[in-house]
Design a protein around this motif. Sequence first.
Motif, short mmCIF file in Angstrom:
data_model
loop_
_atom_site.label_atom_id
_atom_site.label_comp_id
_atom_site.label_asym_id
_atom_site.label_seq_id
_atom_site.Cartn_x
_atom_site.Cartn_y
_atom_site.Cartn_z
N PHE A 39 11.10 6.62 -6.32
CA PHE A 39 9.90 7.44 -6.20
C PHE A 39 8.88 7.04 -7.26
N ASN A 40 9.35 6.77 -8.48
CA ASN A 40 8.44 6.42 -9.57
C ASN A 40 7.70 5.11 -9.29
N TYR A 41 8.37 4.14 -8.70
CA TYR A 41 7.72 2.88 -8.35
C TYR A 41 6.64 3.13 -7.30
N THR A 42 6.97 3.89 -6.29
CA THR A 42 6.01 4.21 -5.24
C THR A 42 4.80 4.94 -5.81
N ARG A 43 5.04 5.84 -6.72
CA ARG A 43 3.96 6.59 -7.35
C ARG A 43 3.09 5.66 -8.21
N PHE A 44 3.73 4.76 -8.97
CA PHE A 44 3.02 3.79 -9.79
C PHE A 44 2.12 2.91 -8.93
N ILE A 45 2.64 2.41 -7.83
CA ILE A 45 1.87 1.57 -6.92
C ILE A 45 0.71 2.36 -6.32
N GLY A 46 0.95 3.61 -5.97
CA GLY A 46 -0.11 4.45 -5.44
C GLY A 46 -1.25 4.64 -6.43
N HIS A 47 -0.90 4.85 -7.69
CA HIS A 47 -1.92 5.00 -8.73
C HIS A 47 -2.70 3.69 -8.92
N LEU A 48 -1.99 2.58 -8.95
CA LEU A 48 -2.66 1.29 -9.08
C LEU A 48 -3.62 1.03 -7.91
N ARG A 49 -3.14 1.32 -6.71
CA ARG A 49 -3.96 1.09 -5.52
C ARG A 49 -5.23 1.96 -5.55
#
Length: 63
Positions: free
Chosen positions: A27-37
């Motif tokens: 979940f944390n990776y997905t959230r990190f990628i979402g923030h970057l995007r």
Amino acid sequence: MKITKLIAGIVDIVQYQYGLTLDVESFNYTRFIGHLRAFMVQRLSNARPYGAELDGELLALME
């Protein structure tokens, strides 16, 4: 496509710098990628400058 390449580069840098492998299923990776995007879409689309959406009175109070 540009954003995807930039994000992949950032992930590579983070993994190299911290000597770890990010769990792409977490979940944390997905959230990190979402923030970057979201950050990159905002910056690359010449959206309003950071902080422009804040109320002037609120900014004065914070100062």
